[in-house]
Design a protein around this motif. Structure first.
Motif, PDB file in Angstrom:
ATOM      1  N   GLU A  98       0.827  -1.202   0.000  1.00 33.91           N
ATOM      2  CA  GLU A  98       0.000   0.000   0.000  1.00 33.91           C
ATOM      3  C   GLU A  98       0.865   1.259   0.000  1.00 33.91           C
ATOM      4  O   GLU A  98       0.472   2.290  -0.565  1.00 33.91           O
ATOM      5  CB  GLU A  98      -0.930   0.008   1.212  1.00 33.91           C
ATOM      6  N   LEU A  99       2.036   1.189   0.616  1.00 34.36           N
ATOM      7  CA  LEU A  99       2.932   2.341   0.696  1.00 34.36           C
ATOM      8  C   LEU A  99       3.847   2.457  -0.519  1.00 34.36           C
ATOM      9  O   LEU A  99       4.710   3.331  -0.557  1.00 34.36           O
ATOM     10  CB  LEU A  99       3.766   2.268   1.977  1.00 34.36           C
ATOM     11  N   GLY A 100       3.663   1.576  -1.510  1.00 34.62           N
ATOM     12  CA  GLY A 100       4.361   1.737  -2.778  1.00 34.62           C
ATOM     13  C   GLY A 100       5.657   0.989  -2.925  1.00 34.62           C
ATOM     14  O   GLY A 100       6.429   1.272  -3.853  1.00 34.62           O
ATOM     15  N   VAL A 101       5.945   0.013  -2.066  1.00 33.12           N
ATOM     16  CA  VAL A 101       7.201  -0.729  -2.177  1.00 33.12           C
ATOM     17  C   VAL A 101       7.296  -1.403  -3.537  1.00 33.12           C
ATOM     18  O   VAL A 101       6.293  -1.831  -4.123  1.00 33.12           O
ATOM     19  CB  VAL A 101       7.319  -1.765  -1.036  1.00 33.12           C
ATOM     20  N   SER A 102       8.518  -1.483  -4.072  1.00 32.82           N
ATOM     21  CA  SER A 102       8.723  -2.067  -5.400  1.00 32.82           C
ATOM     22  C   SER A 102       9.071  -3.547  -5.333  1.00 32.82           C
ATOM     23  O   SER A 102       8.568  -4.346  -6.127  1.00 32.82           O
ATOM     24  CB  SER A 102       9.846  -1.315  -6.123  1.00 32.82           C
ATOM     25  N   VAL A 103       9.945  -3.903  -4.410  1.00 34.67           N
ATOM     26  CA  VAL A 103      10.417  -5.285  -4.264  1.00 34.67           C
ATOM     27  C   VAL A 103      10.535  -5.594  -2.777  1.00 34.67           C
ATOM     28  O   VAL A 103      10.984  -4.746  -1.999  1.00 34.67           O
ATOM     29  CB  VAL A 103      11.796  -5.489  -4.935  1.00 34.67           C
ATOM     30  N   ILE A 104      10.131  -6.798  -2.386  1.00 29.82           N
ATOM     31  CA  ILE A 104      10.328  -7.249  -1.009  1.00 29.82           C
ATOM     32  C   ILE A 104      11.203  -8.492  -1.031  1.00 29.82           C
ATOM     33  O   ILE A 104      10.871  -9.481  -1.680  1.00 29.82           O
ATOM     34  CB  ILE A 104       8.994  -7.546  -0.307  1.00 29.82           C
ATOM     35  N   GLN A 105      12.318  -8.409  -0.339  1.00 25.59           N
ATOM     36  CA  GLN A 105      13.237  -9.538  -0.219  1.00 25.59           C
ATOM     37  C   GLN A 105      13.204 -10.050   1.228  1.00 25.59           C
ATOM     38  O   GLN A 105      13.787  -9.438   2.120  1.00 25.59           O
ATOM     39  CB  GLN A 105      14.661  -9.094  -0.576  1.00 25.59           C
ATOM     40  N   PRO A 106      12.489 -11.145   1.494  1.00 29.38           N
ATOM     41  CA  PRO A 106      12.509 -11.708   2.851  1.00 29.38           C
ATOM     42  C   PRO A 106      13.887 -12.294   3.155  1.00 29.38           C
ATOM     43  O   PRO A 106      14.475 -12.988   2.304  1.00 29.38           O
ATOM     44  CB  PRO A 106      11.442 -12.814   2.799  1.00 29.38           C
ATOM     45  N   VAL A 107      14.393 -12.002   4.355  1.00 35.24           N
ATOM     46  CA  VAL A 107      15.713 -12.508   4.727  1.00 35.24           C
ATOM     47  C   VAL A 107      15.645 -13.208   6.079  1.00 35.24           C
ATOM     48  O   VAL A 107      14.844 -12.859   6.944  1.00 35.24           O
ATOM     49  CB  VAL A 107      16.768 -11.374   4.771  1.00 35.24           C
ATOM     50  N   LEU A 108      16.504 -14.193   6.234  1.00 33.61           N
ATOM     51  CA  LEU A 108      16.649 -14.896   7.506  1.00 33.61           C
ATOM     52  C   LEU A 108      17.865 -14.345   8.226  1.00 33.61           C
ATOM     53  O   LEU A 108      18.990 -14.430   7.727  1.00 33.61           O
ATOM     54  CB  LEU A 108      16.810 -16.408   7.271  1.00 33.61           C
ATOM     55  N   SER A 109      17.637 -13.751   9.384  1.00 34.53           N
ATOM     56  CA  SER A 109      18.718 -13.207  10.195  1.00 34.53           C
ATOM     57  C   SER A 109      18.826 -14.024  11.470  1.00 34.53           C
ATOM     58  O   SER A 109      18.037 -14.940  11.721  1.00 34.53           O
ATOM     59  CB  SER A 109      18.463 -11.724  10.495  1.00 34.53           C
ATOM     60  N   GLU A 110      19.800 -13.692  12.301  1.00 32.49           N
ATOM     61  CA  GLU A 110      20.082 -14.500  13.496  1.00 32.49           C
ATOM     62  C   GLU A 110      18.871 -14.630  14.415  1.00 32.49           C
ATOM     63  O   GLU A 110      18.647 -15.679  15.018  1.00 32.49           O
ATOM     64  CB  GLU A 110      21.250 -13.885  14.268  1.00 32.49           C
ATOM     65  N   ARG A 111      18.074 -13.576  14.534  1.00 37.51           N
ATOM     66  CA  ARG A 111      16.962 -13.574  15.483  1.00 37.51           C
ATOM     67  C   ARG A 111      15.600 -13.725  14.810  1.00 37.51           C
ATOM     68  O   ARG A 111      14.571 -13.447  15.435  1.00 37.51           O
ATOM     69  CB  ARG A 111      16.995 -12.281  16.301  1.00 37.51           C
ATOM     70  N   SER A 112      15.574 -14.141  13.562  1.00 40.47           N
ATOM     71  CA  SER A 112      14.291 -14.363  12.887  1.00 40.47           C
ATOM     72  C   SER A 112      13.501 -15.418  13.638  1.00 40.47           C
ATOM     73  O   SER A 112      14.041 -16.469  14.020  1.00 40.47           O
ATOM     74  CB  SER A 112      14.509 -14.813  11.437  1.00 40.47           C
ATOM     75  N   SER A 113      12.211 -15.153  13.850  1.00 42.30           N
ATOM     76  CA  SER A 113      11.382 -16.068  14.642  1.00 42.30           C
ATOM     77  C   SER A 113      10.965 -17.300  13.863  1.00 42.30           C
ATOM     78  O   SER A 113      10.540 -18.293  14.454  1.00 42.30           O
ATOM     79  CB  SER A 113      10.131 -15.330  15.146  1.00 42.30           C
ATOM     80  N   GLN A 114      11.064 -17.258  12.534  1.00 42.49           N
ATOM     81  CA  GLN A 114      10.733 -18.416  11.713  1.00 42.49           C
ATOM     82  C   GLN A 114      11.969 -18.857  10.936  1.00 42.49           C
ATOM     83  O   GLN A 114      12.652 -18.026  10.336  1.00 42.49           O
ATOM     84  CB  GLN A 114       9.616 -18.086  10.712  1.00 42.49           C
ATOM     85  N   ARG A 115      12.238 -20.139  10.952  1.00 44.08           N
ATOM     86  CA  ARG A 115      13.352 -20.685  10.182  1.00 44.08           C
ATOM     87  C   ARG A 115      12.744 -21.497   9.043  1.00 44.08           C
ATOM     88  O   ARG A 115      12.283 -22.626   9.236  1.00 44.08           O
ATOM     89  CB  ARG A 115      14.244 -21.573  11.044  1.00 44.08           C
ATOM     90  N   LEU A 116      12.705 -20.923   7.874  1.00 46.98           N
ATOM     91  CA  LEU A 116      11.995 -21.529   6.754  1.00 46.98           C
ATOM     92  C   LEU A 116      12.969 -22.014   5.689  1.00 46.98           C
ATOM     93  O   LEU A 116      13.960 -21.356   5.383  1.00 46.98           O
ATOM     94  CB  LEU A 116      11.035 -20.509   6.130  1.00 46.98           C
ATOM     95  N   GLY A 117      12.631 -23.143   5.110  1.00 43.67           N
ATOM     96  CA  GLY A 117      13.445 -23.689   4.025  1.00 43.67           C
ATOM     97  C   GLY A 117      12.639 -24.681   3.215  1.00 43.67           C
ATOM     98  O   GLY A 117      11.567 -25.134   3.642  1.00 43.67           O
ATOM     99  N   GLY A 118      13.138 -25.038   2.045  1.00 46.83           N
ATOM    100  CA  GLY A 118      12.492 -26.054   1.219  1.00 46.83           C
ATOM    101  C   GLY A 118      11.069 -25.714   0.827  1.00 46.83           C
ATOM    102  O   GLY A 118      10.748 -24.580   0.457  1.00 46.83           O
ATOM    103  N   GLU A 119      10.185 -26.706   0.951  1.00 48.53           N
ATOM    104  CA  GLU A 119       8.793 -26.542   0.540  1.00 48.53           C
ATOM    105  C   GLU A 119       8.072 -25.506   1.397  1.00 48.53           C
ATOM    106  O   GLU A 119       7.226 -24.751   0.895  1.00 48.53           O
ATOM    107  CB  GLU A 119       8.066 -27.884   0.620  1.00 48.53           C
ATOM    108  N   ARG A 120       8.388 -25.449   2.693  1.00 50.07           N
ATOM    109  CA  ARG A 120       7.744 -24.455   3.566  1.00 50.07           C
ATOM    110  C   ARG A 120       8.059 -23.039   3.107  1.00 50.07           C
ATOM    111  O   ARG A 120       7.186 -22.168   3.097  1.00 50.07           O
ATOM    112  CB  ARG A 120       8.210 -24.641   5.011  1.00 50.07           C
ATOM    113  N   ALA A 121       9.302 -22.818   2.713  1.00 50.71           N
ATOM    114  CA  ALA A 121       9.696 -21.499   2.248  1.00 50.71           C
ATOM    115  C   ALA A 121       8.980 -21.145   0.950  1.00 50.71           C
ATOM    116  O   ALA A 121       8.543 -20.005   0.757  1.00 50.71           O
ATOM    117  CB  ALA A 121      11.205 -21.437   2.051  1.00 50.71           C
ATOM    118  N   THR A 122       8.843 -22.134   0.066  1.00 49.26           N
ATOM    119  CA  THR A 122       8.147 -21.898  -1.202  1.00 49.26           C
ATOM    120  C   THR A 122       6.689 -21.537  -0.968  1.00 49.26           C
ATOM    121  O   THR A 122       6.152 -20.598  -1.580  1.00 49.26           O
ATOM    122  CB  THR A 122       8.240 -23.143  -2.097  1.00 49.26           C
TER     123      THR A 122
END
Length: 241
Positions: A98-122
């Motif tokens: 809604e605020l006009g963002v062009s691209v969103i890149q989700p990243v996994l950092s040290e304190r990310s509450s979700q650890r996603l990979g494989g099919e779950r990430a897809t």
């Protein structure tokens, strides 16, 4: 006028059946034959179509007109968003669009509450892309922002190494946004609920990110993203129209 995203080539004066997902959406909203609706396919044009007929599973429409609607921001914004808990991440995706963002890149950092990979990430990425599409339908955007595949922070930083202006939200080294000259594109890095670690902030700084603050209060991750995007649109983007 109800708006619907159609991931297909569209052209003026063309009759066709809506894709199954779009047809279900039209039926849920209880649209009726003879009603006009707006369609867009993410390429910047809006098509005015008439519902010609409706069945249990199909909706047939006829496009009568197309027009260019300029609602995209002149400021290109790439949001490197650390993956947060489900509801917070969903909200961040929706409101950023809604605020006009062009691209969103989700990243996994040290304190990310979700650890996603494989099919779950897809599957998560597909869900976030659906949220972005729904937000575009609601707010009138004609270009759907890309939700990129989840990456680890180090890889994401390498990917944006050549970006013009890179900003990192941090309370450690406050800078005023108006200290930067008018940019055409901005890359913004936001940490998760617990924030980026000191080593991650140092790593981002080595890749050319400048730290800035939006005040003395500690903001939740979803608040930080939206506040920063709004501030950028106010200073450099389409809030000045």
């Amino acid at each position: 006028m109800p708006r619907f995203y159609v991931p297909a080539e569209l052209c003026e004066v063309n009759a066709f059946s809506l894709p199954d997902a779009t047809a279900r959406h039209v039926q849920v909203l209880r649209c009726q034959p003879g009603e006009l609706i707006e369609l867009f396919n993410g390429q910047g044009l809006v098509y005015v179509a008439e519902i010609m007929s409706m069945g249990k599973k199909n909706v047939d429409v006829m496009i009568h007109d197309c027009k260019t609607v300029k609602v995209e921001s002149s400021l290109t914004t790439t949001l490197l968003q650390s993956v947060s808990s489900s509801e917070r991440m969903d909200m961040t995706i929706q409101k950023s669009v809604e605020l006009g963002v062009s691209v969103i890149q989700p990243v996994l950092s040290e304190r990310s509450s979700q650890r996603l990979g494989g099919e779950r990430a897809t599957k998560k990425r597909e869900r976030w892309q659906d949220i972005a599409i729904a937000a575009c339908e609601q707010c009138g955007r004609t270009v759907v922002p890309e939700i990129r595949p989840i990456m680890d922070l180090a890889s994401a930083l390498k990917d944006v190494a050549d970006a013009d202006l890179k900003l990192l939200m941090s309370l450690r080294r406050p800078l005023a946004l108006n200290e930067f000259s008018q940019p055409h594109a901005v890359t913004l890095l936001i940490g998760p609920e617990g924030g980026l670690s000191a080593s991650e902030e140092e790593q981002a700084t080595r890749y050319g990110f400048s730290a800035f603050s939006l005040g003395p209060r500690v903001l939740r991750t979803e608040t930080a993203s939206l506040a920063a995007l709004a501030a950028m649109q106010a200073l450099w983007g389409d809030f000045r129209r």
